[in-house]
Design a protein around this motif. Structure first.
Motif: not given
Length: 367
Positions: A283-289
């Motif tokens: 979800q870190k990538l979800r928040r970042l992208f």
């Protein structure tokens, strides 16, 4: 069963692309092309049958004969292959569908019989354990040779040229296959990339080929019609990275700089498990992208509805359930039972097990 209270089945729009719903057909290799790697009427019917999905992503489509992971896979390495794919896109568009082409180079996971006798290529020389299916049956994987520095731009050009052909074939966009230990992913991971030049060592160097290929594709399609598939914690073909969180955080930051429109994110080991080690919170990538995120891997109806309720993804991809359920979207909407395709139907075999699965309506009419 009553349709659920969810926006999973509602029309939506991302990057200027209007979708019927938030369900995607995940890429599924089905090995049913002719010997020349051409799609045709059979593939056109298959994808049109599944065009109720908001977004269709094709089977992995090789950009060079030596980039195939097996025979009978439709490609885009030749202008002769454009017309067959045009049949597919025309059929999907006639059903009101949207279809992206997934561009692929299998790297070390190919075989010399597919490339005129040339050995497979990789970031670093290595032999993959196990066997590959070839036109002559199962054969051991071969020693892959390391790509030379002066060959890197040739790889970039293969993807660029295939992206041009995808546009000529009428696709709505393209997805770069950068997962599952195929060539682009193998460059990313420290387990498969032992180089000490500009394409190895640091995270920035290991991601260099991915960035250059994306830049070439964006030059053809623009960022809004460019997608990428990543599998940050996957262990496909017994390969992974020792520290995936900083690697894939860096990659997603670069995607944002390039304004890539779509991230197809495989959660865990594709088709096997949603967990793997070493791991981190994806979800870190979800928040970042900053673009549209497609969540992928072993989703069912309840999981998809929950993901949208929690906004952990914009679109949910389904793979194997689409094989035996061409009308999967409607079945999910109704909560209807799903047919299950036997593994023997996955690959090869012509129309049988490919385009002969009935919809709910067709099955009911036969009773």
């Amino acid at each position: 069963m009553e349709p659920p209270m969810t926006d999973l089945f509602d029309p939506c729009e991302f990057n200027g692309v209007r979708l019927k719903n938030r369900i995607a057909l995940s890429p599924l290799t089905r090995t049913r092309s002719n010997d020349a790697g051409e799609a045709g009427e059979l593939q056109a019917l298959y994808y049109a049958q599944r065009a109720s999905a908001g977004l269709l992503i094709t089977e992995a489509t090789p950009v060079t004969p030596g980039g195939r992971g097996g025979p009978f896979i439709p490609g885009l390495w030749s202008d002769d292959q454009i017309a067959g794919w045009r049949q597919v896109t025309d059929a999907v568009h006639a059903k009101g569908g949207v279809i992206f082409c997934q561009l692929w180079h299998a790297g070390r996971l190919s075989h010399s019989s597919l490339s005129g006798g040339e050995p497979p290529v990789a970031p670093s020389a290595m032999r993959q354990p196990g066997q590959i299916f070839t036109a002559q049956g199962l054969q051991p994987y071969e020693e892959a040779r390391a790509l030379r520095l002066d060959e890197m731009q040739q790889i970039v050009e293969l993807f660029r040229a295939a992206a041009v052909r995808a546009k000529q074939a009428g696709f709505d966009g393209v997805e770069l296959h950068a997962a599952h230990s195929y060539l682009i992913d193998a460059f990313l991971r420290d387990m498969t990339n032992k180089r000490n030049d500009a394409y190895g060592g640091s995270i920035e160097n290991r991601a260099r080929l991915l960035v250059e290929v994306l830049q070439a594709i964006i030059g053809v399609w623009g960022p809004e019609r460019t997608a990428i598939r990543l599998a940050p914690i996957g262990h496909a073909y017994q390969a992974w990275d020792s520290d995936p969180e900083p690697l894939f955080t860096y990659v997603v930051e670069r995607l944002n700089e390039l304004k890539v429109g779509w991230l197809d994110l495989v959660e865990g080991d594709t088709g096997i498990s949603r967990t793997a080690e070493p791991s981190f919170d994806l979800q870190k990538l979800r928040r970042l992208f900053k673009g549209a995120l497609i969540a992928n891997n072993l989703y069912d109806r309840d999981m998809a509805i929950a993901a949208r309720a929690a906004d952990t993804a914009d679109i949910i991809a389904f793979g194997r359930p689409f094989i035996a359920n061409p009308d999967l979207v409607e079945r999910l909407r109704q909560g209807a039972p799903l047919a299950v395709a036997p593994p023997a139907a996955y690959y090869g075999g012509g129309a049988r097990g490919y385009t002969d699965w009935p919809t709910l309506e067709e099955a009911a009419a036969k009773v």
